[in-house]
Design an enzyme around this catalytic site. Structure first.
Site, PDB file in Angstrom:
ATOM      1  CG  HIS A  99      -1.698  -1.066   1.593  1.00  0.00           C
ATOM      2  ND1 HIS A  99      -1.236  -2.198   2.190  1.00  0.00           N
ATOM      3  CD2 HIS A  99      -3.039  -1.245   1.446  1.00  0.00           C
ATOM      4  CE1 HIS A  99      -2.233  -3.039   2.387  1.00  0.00           C
ATOM      5  NE2 HIS A  99      -3.340  -2.499   1.933  1.00  0.00           N
ATOM      6  CG  ASP A 102       1.874  -0.971   3.333  1.00  0.00           C
ATOM      7  OD1 ASP A 102       1.089  -0.652   4.239  1.00  0.00           O
ATOM      8  OD2 ASP A 102       1.595  -1.784   2.421  1.00  0.00           O
ATOM      9  CD  GLU A 230      -7.689  -8.301  -0.908  1.00  0.00           C
ATOM     10  OE1 GLU A 230      -6.700  -7.829  -1.503  1.00  0.00           O
ATOM     11  OE2 GLU A 230      -7.678  -8.562   0.301  1.00  0.00           O
ATOM     12  CD  GLU A 266      -7.000 -11.664   2.527  1.00  0.00           C
ATOM     13  OE1 GLU A 266      -6.650 -10.678   1.837  1.00  0.00           O
ATOM     14  OE2 GLU A 266      -6.980 -11.672   3.762  1.00  0.00           O
ATOM     15  CG  HIS A 269     -10.847 -11.196   2.566  1.00  0.00           C
ATOM     16  ND1 HIS A 269     -10.469 -10.171   1.724  1.00  0.00           N
ATOM     17  CD2 HIS A 269     -10.198 -10.973   3.728  1.00  0.00           C
ATOM     18  CE1 HIS A 269      -9.623  -9.378   2.352  1.00  0.00           C
ATOM     19  NE2 HIS A 269      -9.432  -9.843   3.571  1.00  0.00           N
ATOM     20  CG  ASP A 294      -4.273 -10.785  -0.945  1.00  0.00           C
ATOM     21  OD1 ASP A 294      -3.428 -10.713  -1.853  1.00  0.00           O
ATOM     22  OD2 ASP A 294      -4.641  -9.789  -0.291  1.00  0.00           O
ATOM     23  CG  ASP A 305      -8.946 -10.883   7.428  1.00  0.00           C
ATOM     24  OD1 ASP A 305      -8.691 -12.026   7.024  1.00  0.00           O
ATOM     25  OD2 ASP A 305      -8.672  -9.848   6.796  1.00  0.00           O
TER      26      ASP A 305
HETATM   27  C1  XUL Z   1      -7.488  -6.572   4.432  1.00  0.00           C
HETATM   28  C2  XUL Z   1      -6.711  -6.980   3.246  1.00  0.00           C
HETATM   29  C3  XUL Z   1      -5.832  -5.942   2.656  1.00  0.00           C
HETATM   30  C4  XUL Z   1      -5.794  -5.965   1.172  1.00  0.00           C
HETATM   31  C5  XUL Z   1      -5.037  -4.819   0.545  1.00  0.00           C
HETATM   32  O1  XUL Z   1      -8.272  -7.567   4.962  1.00  0.00           O
HETATM   33  O2  XUL Z   1      -6.777  -8.108   2.822  1.00  0.00           O
HETATM   34  O3  XUL Z   1      -4.556  -6.075   3.180  1.00  0.00           O
HETATM   35  O4  XUL Z   1      -5.222  -7.146   0.702  1.00  0.00           O
HETATM   36  O5  XUL Z   1      -5.522  -3.594   0.925  1.00  0.00           O
HETATM   37 CO    CO Z   2      -5.830  -9.068   1.261  1.00  0.00          CO
END
Ligand code: XUL
Ligand code: CO
Length: 436
Positions: A99, A102, A230, A266, A269, A294, A305
């Protein structure tokens, strides 16, 4: 300076090795399903978990022991870049992801923040050149700063929408400069906590306006990376708009974005949404939008999460089963959006955790490839659906049947169902995982 001086380059030593700092299954050059493992898996290190976060949680402060902990501001940001590239090179991972927030600290103004970014991005560009490590994706963090309290592109405050646009504009410029292969939108605060104060229709329309503007700007500057959404169902908001793959696909269709976006799926998720990882990958794959992954896992006993490193071979095998049938991830990859647990605080734990994740997906790739080669599930599924190959079933599929012809058929035929054989198939899957 060496940030991980006790760790040498991680090598493949094979399944018999007892060395915890070696790969047991991940052998980048080994050919599986017609490609090098590295080319299928395209692993990526998540900058935020491994270099920015310090192990703090809602109940306690940071625990991570890092050789850069004594630094602050831009000195800290620069040390993290050096550490990140030393880590990626020693691990032998081809990609990283970040990001904007970061990699460089926010200044007092947006201009100062962007100047900080420029310094670090130039440094990253140099390290990318000398190391060969590439950028899988970058994204804009539009959730940490309190200005995003009501959302970013879905904020009730248009000034915040404008700020978010400026932030993504800068991120696209950074993506172009660093050759980022994808641009991710995870809607950190894009959702709602209560409908009592929410204009859902306007918020969703605005989100689509925001995405269209991002595409327009990318085209204008010649940024050619793949755009990814995402999905996540909840956390931090009660209801996130990009709830799951099916929800995100409906959004993409409604707003004419389907041709330009894919999904970044992800694992944790998926489970938060009440789905398996494989389900989310399948929904994306059959709709032509499986873009990237992810790679992590949740905890069955916790409802949030947890972003654990992926070690569950069932999940990695079935994920690779979908990915192989997608012909790989193309410009996407396997980004370890995962963090070592708070008590795993040593720098070496960063290596152990990534090795565990990389080996788990390498093993999953081997098993999935063998399953597909032997057509274990395919032959069973073909037989299970054979009634659609001839007779009335073939008529249904060819569009030659209607309610009248189907009623005539139903009046004359007795139904005979067959077993779905779930337990037998699970037992065969076990056998493959244990023996491949
Ligand atoms: C949050 C998440 C983030 C995204 C990128 O749950 O997965 O880290 O991958 O913003
Ligand atoms: Co993510």
């Amino acid at each position: 300076m060496a940030y991980f001086e006790h760790v040498k380059k991680i090598a493949y030593e094979g399944p018999q090795s007892k060395n915890p700092l070696a790969f047991k299954y991940y052998n980048p050059d080994a050919v599986v399903a017609g490609k090098r493992m590295e080319d299928y898996l395209r692993f990526s290190v998540a900058y935020w978990h491994s270099f920015t976060a310090n192990g703090s949680d809602q109940f306690g402060v940071g625990t991570m022991k890092r050789t850069w902990n004594h630094l602050s501001g831009m000195d800290l940001a620069k040390a993290r870049v050096e550490a990140a590239f030393e880590f990626a090179e020693k691990l032998g991972v081809p990609y990283f992801a970040f990001h904007d927030r970061d990699i460089a600290p926010e200044g007092d103004t947006l201009s100062e923040t962007n100047r900080n970014l420029d310094v670090i991005v130039s440094m990253i560009a140099e390290y990318m050149k000398t190391s060969g490590v590439k950028l899988l994706w970058n994204t804009a963090n539009m959730f940490t700063n309190p200005r995003f309290v009501h959302g970013a592109a879905t904020s009730s405050n248009a000034d915040v929408f404008a700020y978010a646009a400026a932030q993504v504009k800068k991120s696209l410029e950074i993506g172009k400069e660093l050759g980022s292969e994808n641009h991710v939108f995870w809607g950190g605060r894009e959702g709602y906590d209560t409908l009592l104060n929410t204009n859902m229709e306007l918020e969703l329309d605005n989100l689509s306006r925001f995405y269209h503007m991002a595409l327009e700007y990318a085209d204008a500057i010649g940024y050619t990376g793949q755009f990814l959404i995402e999905p996540k169902p909840k956390e931090p908001t009660t209801h996130q708009y990009d709830y799951d793959a099916a929800n995100s696909i409906a959004f993409l269709y409604k707003y004419g974005l389907k041709d330009r976006f894919k999904l970044n799926i992800e694992a944790n998720h998926a489970t938060l949404a009440g789905h398996t990882f494989q389900h989310e990958l399948r929904v994306s794959r059959v709709n032509g939008v499986l873009g990237s992954v992810d790679a992590n896992q949740g905890d069955l006993l916790l409802g949030w999460d947890t972003d654990e490193f992926p070690t569950d071979l069932y999940s990695t095998t079935l994920a690779m089963y979908e990915i192989l049938q997608n012909g790989g991830l193309h410009s996407g990859g396997m980004n370890f959006d995962a963090k070592t647990r708070r008590p795993s605080m040593d720098p070496e734990d960063l290596f152990y955790s990534h090795i565990a994740g990389m080996d788990s997906f390498a093993k999953g790739l081997q098993v999935a490839s063998k399953l597909l080669e032997d057509r274990v599930l395919e032959d069973f599924i073909d037989t299970r659906y054979r009634s659609y190959k001839e007779g009335i079933g073939a008529d249904i599929v060819a569009g030659k049947a209607n309610f009248k012809s189907l009623e005539e058929y139903a009046l004359q035929h007795e139904i005979r169902n067959e077993s779905g054989r779930q337990e037998m198939l699970k037992s065969i899957l076990n056998q493959y995982i244990a023996s491949v």
